[in-house]
Design an enzyme around this catalytic site. Structure first.
Site, short mmCIF file in Angstrom:
data_model
loop_
_atom_site.label_atom_id
_atom_site.label_comp_id
_atom_site.label_asym_id
_atom_site.label_seq_id
_atom_site.Cartn_x
_atom_site.Cartn_y
_atom_site.Cartn_z
N SER A 1 2.57 -65.12 12.14
CA SER A 1 3.16 -64.32 10.40
C SER A 1 2.46 -64.75 9.07
CB SER A 1 4.61 -65.05 10.93
OG SER A 1 5.12 -64.35 9.65
N TYR B 1 11.68 -70.92 9.82
CA TYR B 1 10.73 -70.00 10.54
C TYR B 1 9.12 -70.65 9.74
CZ TYR B 1 8.73 -65.50 12.00
OH TYR B 1 8.04 -64.40 12.35
#
Length: 279
Positions: A146, A159
């Site tokens: 990501s 995250y």
């Protein structure tokens, strides 16, 4: 090399295959004629993806419900894949969840998220890759990262930390495969803003104009693999690659120039960052 791997009769394993990018990858690879081993914890939706993959052209697509955070379950997934098909040509460690939290909160969420996002990748690599190396076939290992693992924006530290770790794991894997002279290559998929089950929990929600559909990410991934890219950095309809590059360069600049952590969001650096982006 992509045409030798992503082709009729070759075998792909995809985790997080029930929804989003994983499902889109399953259907695209099915269209290429690949046999599929699909894993997820969402049993009904996983079975539906396997059925859709067969309809899209896969000679064989099996659904194997798997918690990727459970090492024994991932070992069982690998055993099922190798016993059924004799080998694996493409491994996509894609399963992820998004709910984590800040550094000072939600320890249970942190553990659950790390089990899936980080340990799911490590488990997949360690369960599959030694067997893939031993088989001696060319192949791909694709780990889904990501942009938040690179620029680490404030808001969801768990995250960000998990995806930063996936980046490091994948870079190290690429190096190890290269120094071993393996016919496998590792690749880090870095999606942009993508309309998936993680980002749109309401099934009736409409895709925002700025987001890509999951299949656009997969098509971009396939093009990147064909070029031999390690970092497959996806744009979206809102953020062009050049802007991503500048944000990432600014982030590493915090270290080089000893700016405050996350200076992009620091009030004393708002104007400097804006000028940098406009240059």
């Amino acid at each position: 090399m992509a045409d030798d791997i992503i082709t009729t009769g070759k075998v792909a394993v995809i985790t997080g295959a029930a929804r989003g990018i994983g499902r889109a990858a399953a259907l695209r690879l099915a269209e290429k004629g690949m046999k599929l081993v699909l894993a997820d914890v969402v049993g009904g939706e996983l079975a539906a993806t396997a059925s859709a993959a067969k309809a899209a052209g896969s000679p064989e697509a099996i659904a194997v419900p798997t918690d990727v955070g459970d090492r024994a379950a991932v070992e069982a997934l690998a055993t099922a894949a190798f016993e059924r098909f004799g080998g694996v040509d493409l491994l996509m460690n894609n399963a992820a969840i998004g709910e984590g939290g800040g550094v000072l909160e939600n320890p249970d969420n942190w553990r659950k998220l790390m089990d899936v996002n980080l340990w799911g990748v490590v488990n997949g690599v360690q369960a599959f890759v030694p067997r893939m190396i031993e088989a001696g076939r060319p192949g791909y290992v694709i780990n889904t990262g990501s942009k938040q693992g690179i620029t680490t924006p404030p808001g969801n530290a768990a995250y960000n930390a998990s995806k930063a770790a996936v980046k490091v794991v994948t870079e190290q894997l690429a190096h190890e495969l290269r120094t071993r002279g393996s016919r496998l290559t590792a690749h880090l998929l870095i999606p942009g803003w993508t309309f998936t089950g993680m980002t749109a929990s309401d099934p009736a929600a409409q895709k925002p104009d700025g987001a890509w559909h999951a299949v656009e990410v997969v098509d971009f991934m396939l093009a990147g693999l064909a070029k031999g890219d390690f970092y497959i950095l996806c744009p979206d309809n809102e953020t062009p690659r050049r802007l991503d590059e500048k944000r990432m360069a600014w982030a590493i600049g915090d270290v080089i120039y000893n700016r405050p952590a996350l200076s992009r969001w620091h009030p004393d650096y708002n104007d400097a960052f804006a000028r940098y982006i406009e240059e």
